[in-house]
Design a protein around this motif. Structure first.
Motif, PDB file in Angstrom:
ATOM      1  N   MET A   1     -32.252  27.839 -43.364  1.00 23.52           N
ATOM      2  CA  MET A   1     -31.828  29.014 -44.137  1.00 23.52           C
ATOM      3  C   MET A   1     -31.252  30.055 -43.181  1.00 23.52           C
ATOM      4  O   MET A   1     -31.812  30.309 -42.114  1.00 23.52           O
ATOM      5  N   SER A   2     -30.146  30.673 -43.538  1.00 19.01           N
ATOM      6  CA  SER A   2     -29.543  31.690 -42.703  1.00 19.01           C
ATOM      7  C   SER A   2     -30.425  32.932 -42.673  1.00 19.01           C
ATOM      8  O   SER A   2     -31.245  33.167 -43.562  1.00 19.01           O
ATOM      9  N   GLU A   3     -30.229  33.741 -41.647  1.00 14.91           N
ATOM     10  CA  GLU A   3     -31.021  34.947 -41.468  1.00 14.91           C
ATOM     11  C   GLU A   3     -30.798  35.907 -42.630  1.00 14.91           C
ATOM     12  O   GLU A   3     -29.666  36.179 -43.012  1.00 14.91           O
ATOM     13  N   ARG A   4     -31.886  36.414 -43.180  1.00 16.74           N
ATOM     14  CA  ARG A   4     -31.783  37.343 -44.307  1.00 16.74           C
ATOM     15  C   ARG A   4     -31.458  38.742 -43.796  1.00 16.74           C
ATOM     16  O   ARG A   4     -32.059  39.227 -42.834  1.00 16.74           O
ATOM     17  N   ARG A   5     -30.534  39.395 -44.505  1.00 18.81           N
ATOM     18  CA  ARG A   5     -30.126  40.748 -44.139  1.00 18.81           C
ATOM     19  C   ARG A   5     -30.832  41.754 -45.047  1.00 18.81           C
ATOM     20  O   ARG A   5     -30.816  41.613 -46.277  1.00 18.81           O
ATOM     21  N   VAL A   6     -31.432  42.771 -44.431  1.00 14.26           N
ATOM     22  CA  VAL A   6     -32.140  43.818 -45.161  1.00 14.26           C
ATOM     23  C   VAL A   6     -31.518  45.164 -44.819  1.00 14.26           C
ATOM     24  O   VAL A   6     -31.310  45.482 -43.639  1.00 14.26           O
ATOM     25  N   LEU A   7     -31.221  45.943 -45.839  1.00 13.68           N
ATOM     26  CA  LEU A   7     -30.754  47.307 -45.654  1.00 13.68           C
ATOM     27  C   LEU A   7     -31.928  48.247 -45.871  1.00 13.68           C
ATOM     28  O   LEU A   7     -32.511  48.272 -46.957  1.00 13.68           O
ATOM     29  N   VAL A   8     -32.299  48.989 -44.843  1.00 13.70           N
ATOM     30  CA  VAL A   8     -33.399  49.956 -44.931  1.00 13.70           C
ATOM     31  C   VAL A   8     -32.792  51.345 -45.032  1.00 13.70           C
ATOM     32  O   VAL A   8     -32.074  51.791 -44.126  1.00 13.70           O
ATOM     33  N   VAL A   9     -33.066  52.026 -46.137  1.00 19.47           N
ATOM     34  CA  VAL A   9     -32.504  53.355 -46.381  1.00 19.47           C
ATOM     35  C   VAL A   9     -33.650  54.359 -46.342  1.00 19.47           C
ATOM     36  O   VAL A   9     -34.460  54.451 -47.268  1.00 19.47           O
ATOM     37  N   GLU A  10     -33.721  55.118 -45.245  1.00 18.63           N
ATOM     38  CA  GLU A  10     -34.836  56.036 -45.011  1.00 18.63           C
ATOM     39  C   GLU A  10     -34.360  57.133 -44.076  1.00 18.63           C
ATOM     40  O   GLU A  10     -33.803  56.843 -43.009  1.00 18.63           O
ATOM     41  N   ASP A  11     -34.548  58.393 -44.482  1.00 18.40           N
ATOM     42  CA  ASP A  11     -34.038  59.500 -43.672  1.00 18.40           C
ATOM     43  C   ASP A  11     -35.014  59.947 -42.590  1.00 18.40           C
ATOM     44  O   ASP A  11     -34.625  60.677 -41.679  1.00 18.40           O
ATOM     45  N   GLU A  12     -36.265  59.534 -42.661  1.00 17.23           N
ATOM     46  CA  GLU A  12     -37.222  59.846 -41.600  1.00 17.23           C
ATOM     47  C   GLU A  12     -37.111  58.763 -40.537  1.00 17.23           C
ATOM     48  O   GLU A  12     -37.528  57.625 -40.747  1.00 17.23           O
ATOM     49  N   GLN A  13     -36.545  59.129 -39.386  1.00 19.50           N
ATOM     50  CA  GLN A  13     -36.180  58.140 -38.378  1.00 19.50           C
ATOM     51  C   GLN A  13     -37.377  57.339 -37.885  1.00 19.50           C
ATOM     52  O   GLN A  13     -37.276  56.122 -37.670  1.00 19.50           O
ATOM     53  N   THR A  14     -38.520  57.986 -37.707  1.00 16.69           N
ATOM     54  CA  THR A  14     -39.702  57.281 -37.201  1.00 16.69           C
ATOM     55  C   THR A  14     -40.123  56.180 -38.165  1.00 16.69           C
ATOM     56  O   THR A  14     -40.427  55.050 -37.752  1.00 16.69           O
ATOM     57  N   ILE A  15     -40.131  56.503 -39.459  1.00 13.70           N
ATOM     58  CA  ILE A  15     -40.511  55.513 -40.469  1.00 13.70           C
ATOM     59  C   ILE A  15     -39.470  54.398 -40.524  1.00 13.70           C
ATOM     60  O   ILE A  15     -39.800  53.213 -40.571  1.00 13.70           O
ATOM     61  N   ALA A  16     -38.191  54.779 -40.500  1.00 17.19           N
ATOM     62  CA  ALA A  16     -37.115  53.788 -40.560  1.00 17.19           C
ATOM     63  C   ALA A  16     -37.202  52.798 -39.403  1.00 17.19           C
ATOM     64  O   ALA A  16     -37.090  51.583 -39.593  1.00 17.19           O
ATOM     65  N   GLU A  17     -37.419  53.310 -38.205  1.00 15.10           N
ATOM     66  CA  GLU A  17     -37.494  52.435 -37.032  1.00 15.10           C
ATOM     67  C   GLU A  17     -38.731  51.544 -37.089  1.00 15.10           C
ATOM     68  O   GLU A  17     -38.686  50.379 -36.666  1.00 15.10           O
TER      69      GLU A  17
END
Length: 233
Positions: A1-17
């Motif tokens: 299976m090919s690598e799954r792509r996830v879009l993470v939409v979060e404005d708090e950089q610490t949480i996003a990272e």
């Protein structure tokens, strides 16, 4: 299976990272967006298999982002919210979110929810790939509710009702077992692929969303246990 792509939409950089780091450790390819317009642009530019979407964003809020993404292409959405208000959750489900997590949440739970959503998408794709012609047996008709399994459409008294992917799956599970009391834990396992009953509020929120669209008297609450599909017959 090919690598799954996830879009993470979060404005708090610490949480996003933190989310991105954990998802990458699980083998996902992750792209980050810090506001609503950036999320919409990223989704239009590249195909994504899953979107993890915060409800509180600059530019467009998460609800508007979800509307725009689903209008572009159907995609499973896991919504994150710092607000635990019932209205926020119901509106999120109404605009196309498949599941939600209330902050603070554990990364382990987020990863499990992400995998469960993708498994459901894979199962639906496998069934669609069979290529069978729609048959009468692929329809459920109870009172004035008609469900086409092949077309994934629902009509109430002849009028089409638009349901999200999760709402449709939950409706089919309930309606195919009329008058049977189904515990929340069983619904979680069957629809979300979850065996942890601690997430039972997810079931409750989706039941409330279904009642708003189908009518409040069709799904009976069995207090302390779960739900049952009511029928006049």
């Amino acid at each position: 299976m090919s690598e799954r792509r996830v879009l993470v939409v979060e404005d708090e950089q610490t949480i996003a990272e933190s989310i991105a780091t954990r998802l990458r450790a699980e083998g996902f390819s992750v792209e980050l967006a810090g506001d609503g317009p950036a999320a919409v642009a990223a989704f239009a530019a590249h195909p994504h298999d899953l979107v993890v979407l915060d409800i509180m964003l600059p530019g467009y809020d998460g609800l508007e982002v979800c509307r725009r993404l689903q209008a572009e292409r159907a995609v499973p959405v896991l919504m994150l919210t710092a607000r635990d208000a019932e209205t926020d959750v119901l509106v999120g489900l109404a605009v196309g979110a498949d599941d939600y997590l209330t902050k603070p949440f554990s990364m382990r739970e987020l990863v499990a929810r992400a995998h469960a959503l993708l498994r459901r998408v894979d199962r639906a794709a496998e069934l669609a790939g069979i290529g069978a012609e729609p048959a009468e047996s692929e329809r459920i008709a109870i009172d004035d509710v008609e469900i086409s399994l092949a077309e994934r459409r629902v009509r109430v008294a002849g009028d089409e009702v638009h349901l999200t992917r999760t709402e449709f799956d939950l409706l089919v599970f309930l309606a195919s077992r009329p008058r049977t009391v189904l515990p929340r834990e069983r619904l979680l396992a069957a629809i979300w692929g979850w065996t942890d009953g601690a997430a039972s509020r997810t079931v409750d929120s989706h039941i409330k969303a279904l009642r708003r669209k189908l009518g409040g008297d069709r799904i009976r609450t069995v207090h302390g246990v779960g739900y049952a599909w009511e029928t006049a017959r």
